[in-house]
Design an enzyme around this catalytic site. Sequence first.
Site, PDB file in Angstrom:
ATOM      1  N   LYS A  22       0.834  -1.210   0.000  1.00 28.14           N
ATOM      2  CA  LYS A  22       0.000   0.000   0.000  1.00 28.14           C
ATOM      3  C   LYS A  22       0.868   1.259   0.000  1.00 28.14           C
ATOM      4  CE  LYS A  22      -1.556   1.518   4.053  1.00 28.14           C
ATOM      5  NZ  LYS A  22      -1.129   2.874   4.445  1.00 28.14           N
ATOM      6  N   ASN A  23       1.907   1.280   0.830  1.00 25.20           N
ATOM      7  CA  ASN A  23       2.715   2.497   0.984  1.00 25.20           C
ATOM      8  C   ASN A  23       3.701   2.730  -0.150  1.00 25.20           C
ATOM      9  OD1 ASN A  23       1.272   3.031   3.230  1.00 25.20           O
ATOM     10  ND2 ASN A  23       2.842   2.404   4.690  1.00 25.20           N
ATOM     11  N   ARG A  96      -4.580  10.531   4.875  1.00 22.71           N
ATOM     12  CA  ARG A  96      -3.556  11.574   4.942  1.00 22.71           C
ATOM     13  C   ARG A  96      -2.629  11.538   3.743  1.00 22.71           C
ATOM     14  NH1 ARG A  96      -2.688  13.523   9.212  1.00 22.71           N
ATOM     15  NH2 ARG A  96      -0.628  14.144   8.624  1.00 22.71           N
ATOM     16  N   CYS A 120      -4.563  12.760  13.410  1.00 21.75           N
ATOM     17  CA  CYS A 120      -4.667  11.333  13.089  1.00 21.75           C
ATOM     18  C   CYS A 120      -4.599  10.562  14.406  1.00 21.75           C
ATOM     19  CB  CYS A 120      -3.504  10.966  12.169  1.00 21.75           C
ATOM     20  SG  CYS A 120      -3.163   9.218  12.054  1.00 21.75           S
ATOM     21  N   ARG A 125       1.100  14.405  13.214  1.00 22.18           N
ATOM     22  CA  ARG A 125       1.495  14.177  11.819  1.00 22.18           C
ATOM     23  C   ARG A 125       1.398  15.425  10.938  1.00 22.18           C
ATOM     24  NH1 ARG A 125      -0.662   8.470   9.701  1.00 22.18           N
ATOM     25  NH2 ARG A 125       1.152   8.666   8.368  1.00 22.18           N
ATOM     26  N   PRO A 126       2.103  16.492  11.287  1.00 22.37           N
ATOM     27  CA  PRO A 126       2.074  17.699  10.447  1.00 22.37           C
ATOM     28  C   PRO A 126       2.766  17.420   9.105  1.00 22.37           C
ATOM     29  CG  PRO A 126       3.828  17.853  12.081  1.00 22.37           C
ATOM     30  CD  PRO A 126       3.072  16.581  12.386  1.00 22.37           C
ATOM     31  N   ILE A 127       2.580  18.281   8.103  1.00 20.00           N
ATOM     32  CA  ILE A 127       3.319  18.153   6.837  1.00 20.00           C
ATOM     33  C   ILE A 127       4.179  19.402   6.602  1.00 20.00           C
ATOM     34  CG2 ILE A 127       1.750  16.489   5.743  1.00 20.00           C
ATOM     35  CD1 ILE A 127       0.556  18.836   4.154  1.00 20.00           C
ATOM     36  N   ASP A 128       4.634  19.999   7.710  1.00 16.22           N
ATOM     37  CA  ASP A 128       5.439  21.235   7.610  1.00 16.22           C
ATOM     38  C   ASP A 128       6.708  21.022   6.802  1.00 16.22           C
ATOM     39  OD1 ASP A 128       7.532  20.967  10.475  1.00 16.22           O
ATOM     40  OD2 ASP A 128       6.059  19.484   9.806  1.00 16.22           O
ATOM     41  N   LEU A 129       7.301  19.820   6.857  1.00  9.70           N
ATOM     42  CA  LEU A 129       8.556  19.591   6.119  1.00  9.70           C
ATOM     43  C   LEU A 129       8.307  19.484   4.612  1.00  9.70           C
ATOM     44  CD1 LEU A 129      10.212  17.067   8.608  1.00  9.70           C
ATOM     45  CD2 LEU A 129      10.569  19.545   8.443  1.00  9.70           C
ATOM     46  N   ASP A 308       5.320   0.500  12.028  1.00 10.81           N
ATOM     47  CA  ASP A 308       4.103  -0.159  11.540  1.00 10.81           C
ATOM     48  C   ASP A 308       4.020  -1.624  11.957  1.00 10.81           C
ATOM     49  OD1 ASP A 308       3.962   1.652   8.346  1.00 10.81           O
ATOM     50  OD2 ASP A 308       3.538   2.249  10.409  1.00 10.81           O
ATOM     51  N   ILE A 330       8.589   6.989  16.796  1.00 13.14           N
ATOM     52  CA  ILE A 330       8.188   7.726  15.590  1.00 13.14           C
ATOM     53  C   ILE A 330       6.908   8.541  15.817  1.00 13.14           C
ATOM     54  CG2 ILE A 330       7.635   7.521  13.127  1.00 13.14           C
ATOM     55  CD1 ILE A 330      10.503   6.662  13.766  1.00 13.14           C
ATOM     56  N   ARG A 400      -8.371  -0.813   5.150  1.00 13.63           N
ATOM     57  CA  ARG A 400      -7.618   0.253   4.479  1.00 13.63           C
ATOM     58  C   ARG A 400      -6.297  -0.248   3.916  1.00 13.63           C
ATOM     59  NH1 ARG A 400      -6.906   5.800   7.446  1.00 13.63           N
ATOM     60  NH2 ARG A 400      -5.672   5.992   5.516  1.00 13.63           N
TER      61      ARG A 400
HETATM   62  C1  EPZ Z   1       4.600   6.887   6.347  1.00 14.15           C
HETATM   63  O1  EPZ Z   1       3.821   7.934   6.940  1.00 14.15           O
HETATM   64  C2  EPZ Z   1       3.676   5.678   6.253  1.00 14.15           C
HETATM   65  N1  EPZ Z   1       2.524   6.021   5.435  1.00 14.15           N
HETATM   66  C3  EPZ Z   1       3.207   5.282   7.647  1.00 14.15           C
HETATM   67  O2  EPZ Z   1       2.435   4.075   7.544  1.00 14.15           O
HETATM   68  C4  EPZ Z   1       4.421   4.976   8.508  1.00 14.15           C
HETATM   69  O3  EPZ Z   1       3.996   4.733   9.828  1.00 14.15           O
HETATM   70  C5  EPZ Z   1       5.376   6.188   8.512  1.00 14.15           C
HETATM   71  O4  EPZ Z   1       5.734   6.554   7.174  1.00 14.15           O
HETATM   72  C6  EPZ Z   1       6.666   5.905   9.265  1.00 14.15           C
HETATM   73  O5  EPZ Z   1       7.303   4.790   8.757  1.00 14.15           O
HETATM   74  C7  EPZ Z   1       2.665   6.016   4.074  1.00 14.15           C
HETATM   75  O6  EPZ Z   1       3.704   5.753   3.520  1.00 14.15           O
HETATM   76  C8  EPZ Z   1       1.439   6.344   3.283  1.00 14.15           C
HETATM   77  P1  EPZ Z   1       6.621  10.316   8.355  1.00 14.15           P
HETATM   78  P2  EPZ Z   1       4.362   9.448   6.936  1.00 14.15           P
HETATM   79  O7  EPZ Z   1       6.425  11.587   7.611  1.00 14.15           O
HETATM   80  O8  EPZ Z   1       5.179   9.671   5.750  1.00 14.15           O
HETATM   81  C9  EPZ Z   1       6.950  13.725  11.668  1.00 14.15           C
HETATM   82  C10 EPZ Z   1       0.616   2.617   7.879  1.00 14.15           C
HETATM   83  O9  EPZ Z   1       0.282   2.026   8.924  1.00 14.15           O
HETATM   84  N2  EPZ Z   1       6.784  14.695  10.560  1.00 14.15           N
HETATM   85  O10 EPZ Z   1       7.796   9.493   8.014  1.00 14.15           O
HETATM   86  O11 EPZ Z   1       3.208  10.318   7.180  1.00 14.15           O
HETATM   87  C11 EPZ Z   1       5.705  12.867  11.894  1.00 14.15           C
HETATM   88  O12 EPZ Z   1       4.755  13.509  12.688  1.00 14.15           O
HETATM   89  C12 EPZ Z   1       1.059   4.100   7.948  1.00 14.15           C
HETATM   90  O13 EPZ Z   1       0.621   2.093   6.765  1.00 14.15           O
HETATM   91  C13 EPZ Z   1       6.832  16.054  10.828  1.00 14.15           C
HETATM   92  O14 EPZ Z   1       7.009  16.471  11.971  1.00 14.15           O
HETATM   93  O15 EPZ Z   1       5.293   9.439   8.226  1.00 14.15           O
HETATM   94  C14 EPZ Z   1       6.296  11.627  12.553  1.00 14.15           C
HETATM   95  O16 EPZ Z   1       6.446  11.833  13.911  1.00 14.15           O
HETATM   96  C15 EPZ Z   1       0.800   4.711   9.278  1.00 14.15           C
HETATM   97  N3  EPZ Z   1       6.671  16.914   9.791  1.00 14.15           N
HETATM   98  C16 EPZ Z   1       7.657  11.512  11.866  1.00 14.15           C
HETATM   99  O17 EPZ Z   1       7.952  12.786  11.316  1.00 14.15           O
HETATM  100  C17 EPZ Z   1       6.468  16.496   8.486  1.00 14.15           C
HETATM  101  O18 EPZ Z   1       6.321  17.318   7.575  1.00 14.15           O
HETATM  102  C18 EPZ Z   1       7.712  10.466  10.744  1.00 14.15           C
HETATM  103  O19 EPZ Z   1       6.587  10.654   9.918  1.00 14.15           O
HETATM  104  C19 EPZ Z   1       6.429  15.111   8.245  1.00 14.15           C
HETATM  105  C20 EPZ Z   1       6.596  14.225   9.291  1.00 14.15           C
END
Ligand code: EPZ
Length: 426
Positions: A22-23, A96, A120, A125-129, A308, A330, A400
Amino acid sequence: MDKFVVRGGNPLLGTIKVSGAKNSALPCMAAAILTEDEVILENIPQVRDIETERKLLTSMGAEVELGYGRAQHRTHIKCAVLSDPVAKYEIVKTMRASSLVLGPLIARTGMARVAMPGGCAIGGRPIDLHIKGLEAMGATITQEHGYLEARATRLKAARILFDKITVTGTEDLLMAATLAEGESIFENCAREPEVTDLAALLNAMGAKIEGAGTSTIRVQGVSKLHGARHRINPDRIEAGTFLIAGAITGGDLNVDSCEPQHLGALIHKLEQCGVRIDVGKDHIRVRSGGELKAADISTEEYPGFPTDMQAQFMALATQAEGTSIVTENIFENRFMHVQELARMGANITINGRTATVRGKTPLQSAAVMCSDLRASASLVLAALVADGETILDRVYHLDRGYEHFEEKLRGVGAQIRRMGDVFGKK
Ligand code: EPZ
């Protein structure tokens, strides 16, 4: 809302097949936005998030044909015209990962309107980066009424050091950089196999990406990308979930059509628990007599122990002799399954981001509630060894990201069935 009814007690025996990831599928489908030509993706999993992605892309004007039931689950996507480059809140709020269209839309059309994902169950889970990176590439991004409004004539290459390792952040900027002017260099990138899979598709579309799978990625921007055909990686988290299903039930399971090298951290931990693991080219055999030893885990970015798989491993730890310390590094709120496991008799205490699991504790059947995708899988695993019949509510969370989960488990001896909500829907 559908429920699962699971009667515990059967060891799982036989071969169980893993579907596509999926990812990987989600970013690869979003990548089709970058070209007007057709992109063909094989091994797309038949899960609800893929259906949501289809809705998202077609709502923007794309043609998407999901090829379920056909050879290779071949899916055809054509974004010849993107008449409405908007990711609407109704769709984004259900998934998301919809925000993964932000970079590709700006790169391809010079504009994007994407609903902000909101909170969530597992964390803020912000997307600021994502935003910071796209601004560094010359996009102007404003927030209006819950939407990100983004504009750019043509993105410019940039050197970006991620403050934090982010999987979809790396993927979003990677896609944007493929059509940017000049060479981008990204550092402290996510090294997850899903990032490497996406880069393989983008390079097949004519992108110039080097270093995917490492923490430094270089992207030489090009003016145009073309169509391609790509096979999505097997789902390492689904494979890991099945490995734990075999171990926790004291079974003998062959987990087939997976990529063993993507599961190194989990295999290492299962062997520490005394589980016998035999690795083949594209399959893994898991055997356990049911005698499990406690082991500590601490979730990290790839190639560390995946977050995960944390919930599923916690279910296993309830059946292991001794105390296991589970640390979630994480996400700040990824212990929703703990109270539900406790309802089944598990002995788990939480202290901030650490859970202490004392085992072995016999589990009893109970009515439990699914809260997110991986927590749901953990509750099914616990129910497979619980005494009696467990009723799991809100299994839509599981749908999902797991394809035909209950059928696959039934195929190796699990007593599990889906029950439609007899009161809600006839
Ligand atoms: C991906 O989510 C996966 N989803 C998640 O899988 C997985 O848990 C996660 O990576 C970590 O491995 C998909 O690929 C669709 P991150 P993602 O950005 O990309 C923080 C599942 O069960 N962060 O790597 O959203 C964030 O809050 C799902 O299949 C910021 O602060 O995760 C977290 O603490 C759940 N700012 C950390 O970084 C940002 O702009 C890692 O999140 C982005 C992230």
